[in-house]
Scaffold this active site. Structure first.
Site, PDB file in Angstrom:
ATOM      1  N   ASP A   1      57.213  -6.305 -17.528  1.00 19.94           N
ATOM      2  CA  ASP A   1      57.832  -6.413 -16.202  1.00 19.94           C
ATOM      3  C   ASP A   1      59.357  -6.428 -16.208  1.00 19.94           C
ATOM      4  O   ASP A   1      59.985  -6.374 -15.140  1.00 19.94           O
ATOM      5  CB  ASP A   1      57.290  -7.666 -15.475  1.00 19.94           C
ATOM      6  CG  ASP A   1      57.510  -8.962 -16.254  1.00 19.94           C
ATOM      7  OD1 ASP A   1      58.511  -9.069 -16.987  1.00 19.94           O
ATOM      8  OD2 ASP A   1      56.678  -9.885 -16.114  1.00 19.94           O
TER       9      ASP A   1
ATOM     10  N   HIS B   1      55.128  -4.337 -25.807  1.00 17.87           N
ATOM     11  CA  HIS B   1      54.142  -3.539 -25.061  1.00 17.87           C
ATOM     12  C   HIS B   1      54.810  -2.549 -24.093  1.00 17.87           C
ATOM     13  O   HIS B   1      54.155  -2.013 -23.206  1.00 17.87           O
ATOM     14  CB  HIS B   1      53.173  -4.450 -24.291  1.00 17.87           C
ATOM     15  CG  HIS B   1      52.200  -5.158 -25.198  1.00 17.87           C
ATOM     16  ND1 HIS B   1      51.361  -6.170 -24.766  1.00 17.87           N
ATOM     17  CD2 HIS B   1      51.920  -5.002 -26.520  1.00 17.87           C
ATOM     18  CE1 HIS B   1      50.619  -6.604 -25.794  1.00 17.87           C
ATOM     19  NE2 HIS B   1      50.950  -5.920 -26.858  1.00 17.87           N
TER      20      HIS B   1
ATOM     21  N   CYS C   1      56.156  16.419 -16.127  1.00 18.21           N
ATOM     22  CA  CYS C   1      57.327  16.498 -16.999  1.00 18.21           C
ATOM     23  C   CYS C   1      58.094  17.795 -16.695  1.00 18.21           C
ATOM     24  O   CYS C   1      57.494  18.866 -16.681  1.00 18.21           O
ATOM     25  CB  CYS C   1      56.858  16.489 -18.449  1.00 18.21           C
ATOM     26  SG  CYS C   1      58.167  16.845 -19.613  1.00 18.21           S
TER      27      CYS C   1
ATOM     28  N   SER D   1      47.485 -15.913 -23.736  1.00 18.66           N
ATOM     29  CA  SER D   1      46.139 -16.345 -24.124  1.00 18.66           C
ATOM     30  C   SER D   1      45.928 -16.162 -25.620  1.00 18.66           C
ATOM     31  O   SER D   1      44.930 -16.615 -26.165  1.00 18.66           O
ATOM     32  CB  SER D   1      45.090 -15.537 -23.348  1.00 18.66           C
ATOM     33  OG  SER D   1      45.265 -14.159 -23.615  1.00 18.66           O
TER      34      SER D   1
ATOM     35  N   ASN E   1      51.569 -23.888 -22.332  1.00 17.63           N
ATOM     36  CA  ASN E   1      50.536 -23.190 -21.559  1.00 17.63           C
ATOM     37  C   ASN E   1      49.763 -24.245 -20.758  1.00 17.63           C
ATOM     38  O   ASN E   1      49.416 -25.285 -21.320  1.00 17.63           O
ATOM     39  CB  ASN E   1      49.578 -22.462 -22.528  1.00 17.63           C
ATOM     40  CG  ASN E   1      48.719 -21.419 -21.845  1.00 17.63           C
ATOM     41  OD1 ASN E   1      48.142 -21.688 -20.796  1.00 17.63           O
ATOM     42  ND2 ASN E   1      48.632 -20.240 -22.426  1.00 17.63           N
ATOM     43  N   PRO E   2      49.486 -24.006 -19.496  1.00 19.19           N
ATOM     44  CA  PRO E   2      48.716 -25.011 -18.744  1.00 19.19           C
ATOM     45  C   PRO E   2      47.274 -25.128 -19.216  1.00 19.19           C
ATOM     46  O   PRO E   2      46.596 -26.116 -18.924  1.00 19.19           O
ATOM     47  CB  PRO E   2      48.775 -24.509 -17.295  1.00 19.19           C
ATOM     48  CG  PRO E   2      49.182 -23.091 -17.362  1.00 19.19           C
ATOM     49  CD  PRO E   2      49.919 -22.883 -18.646  1.00 19.19           C
ATOM     50  N   GLU E   3      46.802 -24.102 -19.949  1.00 20.74           N
ATOM     51  CA  GLU E   3      45.411 -24.110 -20.428  1.00 20.74           C
ATOM     52  C   GLU E   3      45.390 -24.107 -21.951  1.00 20.74           C
ATOM     53  O   GLU E   3      46.328 -23.647 -22.590  1.00 20.74           O
ATOM     54  CB  GLU E   3      44.673 -22.839 -19.958  1.00 20.74           C
ATOM     55  CG  GLU E   3      44.681 -22.589 -18.468  1.00 20.74           C
ATOM     56  CD  GLU E   3      43.789 -23.551 -17.711  1.00 20.74           C
ATOM     57  OE1 GLU E   3      42.852 -24.105 -18.311  1.00 20.74           O
ATOM     58  OE2 GLU E   3      44.051 -23.741 -16.510  1.00 20.74           O
TER      59      GLU E   3
ATOM     60  N   ALA F   1      55.513 -22.641 -17.621  1.00 24.03           N
ATOM     61  CA  ALA F   1      56.778 -22.223 -18.218  1.00 24.03           C
ATOM     62  C   ALA F   1      57.975 -22.625 -17.354  1.00 24.03           C
ATOM     63  O   ALA F   1      58.981 -23.110 -17.867  1.00 24.03           O
ATOM     64  CB  ALA F   1      56.757 -20.708 -18.417  1.00 24.03           C
TER      65      ALA F   1
HETATM   66  P1  OAD Z   1      46.701 -13.309 -20.358  1.00 28.79           P
HETATM   67  O1  OAD Z   1      46.397 -13.059 -18.936  1.00 28.79           O
HETATM   68  O2  OAD Z   1      45.665 -12.984 -21.350  1.00 28.79           O
HETATM   69  O3  OAD Z   1      47.063 -14.838 -20.552  1.00 28.79           O
HETATM   70  C1  OAD Z   1      47.972 -15.490 -19.718  1.00 28.79           C
HETATM   71  C2  OAD Z   1      48.148 -16.903 -20.202  1.00 28.79           C
HETATM   72  O4  OAD Z   1      49.170 -17.522 -19.418  1.00 28.79           O
HETATM   73  C3  OAD Z   1      46.887 -17.774 -20.066  1.00 28.79           C
HETATM   74  O5  OAD Z   1      46.656 -18.446 -21.296  1.00 28.79           O
HETATM   75  C4  OAD Z   1      47.269 -18.762 -18.956  1.00 28.79           C
HETATM   76  O6  OAD Z   1      46.670 -20.044 -19.142  1.00 28.79           O
HETATM   77  C5  OAD Z   1      48.767 -18.837 -19.102  1.00 28.79           C
HETATM   78  N1  OAD Z   1      49.494 -19.195 -17.883  1.00 28.79           N
HETATM   79  C6  OAD Z   1      49.121 -19.013 -16.580  1.00 28.79           C
HETATM   80  N2  OAD Z   1      50.089 -19.452 -15.765  1.00 28.79           N
HETATM   81  C7  OAD Z   1      51.087 -19.933 -16.548  1.00 28.79           C
HETATM   82  C8  OAD Z   1      52.372 -20.507 -16.292  1.00 28.79           C
HETATM   83  N3  OAD Z   1      52.823 -20.687 -15.057  1.00 28.79           N
HETATM   84  N4  OAD Z   1      53.142 -20.874 -17.364  1.00 28.79           N
HETATM   85  C9  OAD Z   1      52.700 -20.700 -18.625  1.00 28.79           C
HETATM   86  N5  OAD Z   1      51.507 -20.150 -18.914  1.00 28.79           N
HETATM   87  C10 OAD Z   1      50.717 -19.777 -17.905  1.00 28.79           C
HETATM   88  O7  OAD Z   1      48.098 -12.578 -20.683  1.00 28.79           O
HETATM   89  P2  OAD Z   1      48.693 -12.180 -22.102  1.00 28.79           P
HETATM   90  O8  OAD Z   1      48.385 -13.192 -23.127  1.00 28.79           O
HETATM   91  O9  OAD Z   1      50.114 -11.845 -21.867  1.00 28.79           O
HETATM   92  O10 OAD Z   1      48.282  -5.916 -22.879  1.00 28.79           O
HETATM   93  O11 OAD Z   1      47.894 -10.862 -22.405  1.00 28.79           O
HETATM   94  C11 OAD Z   1      48.193 -10.129 -23.549  1.00 28.79           C
HETATM   95  C12 OAD Z   1      48.035  -8.665 -23.283  1.00 28.79           C
HETATM   96  O12 OAD Z   1      46.733  -8.386 -22.746  1.00 28.79           O
HETATM   97  C13 OAD Z   1      48.969  -8.094 -22.228  1.00 28.79           C
HETATM   98  O13 OAD Z   1      50.247  -7.786 -22.722  1.00 28.79           O
HETATM   99  C14 OAD Z   1      48.238  -6.863 -21.794  1.00 28.79           C
HETATM  100  C15 OAD Z   1      46.878  -7.472 -21.628  1.00 28.79           C
HETATM  101  O14 OAD Z   1      45.801  -6.614 -21.590  1.00 28.79           O
HETATM  102  C16 OAD Z   1      48.347  -4.614 -22.639  1.00 28.79           C
HETATM  103  O15 OAD Z   1      48.379  -4.147 -21.518  1.00 28.79           O
HETATM  104  C17 OAD Z   1      48.396  -3.796 -23.885  1.00 28.79           C
END
Ligand code: OAD
Length: 278
Positions: free
Chosen positions: A112, A127, A185, A227, A251-253, A269
């Protein structure tokens, strides 16, 4: 159930000390850090993208080949949401942290661009970035697609005038592409695609190498809002543990990482991170 912000004063105090003592800090962020900017995560139940869509229908090269219009439209909607969002206190705290730690590397899985907008510079976007667009075949790339569109480039086949290999626009006049038609393109006529890493694709080699080097050298590693399920990014905190860094999760979880890190802080965060830098 855990309270979303159950970080104890003791944990925050300890983390502040760790940050002050550390000379090499590496940070991994995931979708959670942008949640408080209003951008949905991937795996959170109800709100996460993957609770509504199947990744293999939207985030793979095969999906794009099968249904480019649908994939392009999904990314165009996400791109608009990202442009409308603003970095939150968590993003700003990390950019501030960067200026006070001698050796700091921020590794993000997020596409983002909010870290950069918050001022982070020592940043690796492993990514990719949703605002960048590139040729499916690899010949051109646009650093900011929204801006390229605003300047009139739609990439419609036969309409775009060729003006070089990067970041240029053709004079098509229309700033808004018709819904459901994927720009082409100007070099080779292939589709343009978002410059993000899809499932089944390799991560940018230089970026992931730098990320692992920074992780191996870190004395403090923070895993924030991820996650920790998607590899190779999920290897980074594990590597940090093996290399002897103090590893802290915010992480909240609970995640698969929670049991293996030194401090696991249950908090969001934008609430926890500002307390490290104020
Ligand atoms: P996920 O959606 O898998 O995990 C998000 C994490 O953020 C979870 O563990 C939530 O508990 C936590 N969370 C939610 N709200 C929060 C907050 N306010 N502060 C802190 N933590 C919070 O997202 P990613 O781990 O980023 O890849 O996923 C990894 C990759 O999977 C992404 O980059 C994307 C996705 O498919 C690709 O597109 C290649």
């Amino acid at each position: 159930m855990q309270k979303p912000n159950a970080a104890t004063k003791q944990q925050i105090k300890r983390l502040r000390e760790l940050v002050q003592e550390a000379t090499r800090v590496a940070v991994l962020t995931g979708a959670g850090i942008s949640a408080e900017s209003g951008i949905p995560t991937f795996r959170d139940a109800q709100t996460g993208h993957w609770s509504k869509f199947r990744p293999e229908e939207l985030a793979t090269p095969e999906a794009f080949r099968r249904n480019p219009d649908m994939v392009w439209r999904w990314y165009a909607e996400r791109r608009s949401a990202v442009r409308a969002a603003k970095p939150n206190a968590g993003h700003f705290a990390l950019s501030q942290l960067e200026t006070s730690v001698p050796n700091f590397t921020l590794i993000t899985q997020n596409v983002d661009g909010l870290h950069r907008r918050a001022g982070s510079q020592r940043l690796i976007e492993i990514h990719g970035n949703i605002l960048r667009v590139r040729c499916f075949g690899g010949c051109v790339s646009y650093a900011d697609w929204v801006e390229a569109e605003a300047r009139g480039f739609t990439g419609r086949q036969g309409a775009a005038s060729h003006q070089g290999s990067t970041g240029h626009q053709g004079a098509t006049g229309s700033a808004v592409p018709e819904l459901g038609s994927v720009p082409r393109c100007p070099e080779c006529g292939d589709y343009l695609r978002p410059d993000v890493v899809w499932f089944g694709e390799n991560l940018p080699e230089a970026g992931i190498e730098q990320a692992f080097t920074a992780t191996e050298q870190a004395d403090l590693f923070l895993s924030i809002g991820t996650s920790a399920l998607v590899y190779p990014a999920a290897m980074l905190p594990q590597t940090a543990v093996q290399s002897g860094a103090t590893v802290v999760e915010i992480n909240p979880e609970e995640t698969p990482l929670s049991a293996m890190v030194h401090i696991s802080i249950r908090g969001t965060a934008a609430v926890v991170l500002p307390q490290l830098v104020d």
